[in-house]
Design a protein around this motif. Sequence first.
Motif: not given
Length: 139
Positions: A53-71
């Motif tokens: 068999y062959a390998w192929e790749e695909r790009q998947v957009v996911r969400d991640r909970l992180t810390q955002c800088r706020t002012v």
Amino acid sequence: MTRNTALAATLALPFLVAACGTPQERCISNNTSEYRTVSSLLAEVEGNLARGYAWEERQVVRDRLTQCRTVWRDKDGNRVVGYEPCWRDYVDTQRYRVPIDPAAEERKRDNLAARQEKLRGRAEAVVQACRAAYPEEQG
């Protein structure tokens, strides 16, 4: 980093790498790229045949909970910098198996092997010419 910026950085990488190295290395790299590409494709096809068999790749957009800088401003009007949880997109690469047609892969292997043999003589001559044109000092 946006997707377009990431793509531009990925496309620029070979040019940055080509700018590095000695004149002899750049000469060899610039003049043997087709041979190296065919050799890489041949290795991939041989791996596909060995695995089945062959390998192929695909790009998947996911969400991640992180810390955002706020002012923000406090009740006295002072500027306050802090962090709070937020969701950010990131691109993940998924690798998956793809069935192959063994007969087609064998034809592809045979054609790439023949092409590699044709290019091998030219690549060897180019390497010798680059070494003669840009001799490197032995230290």
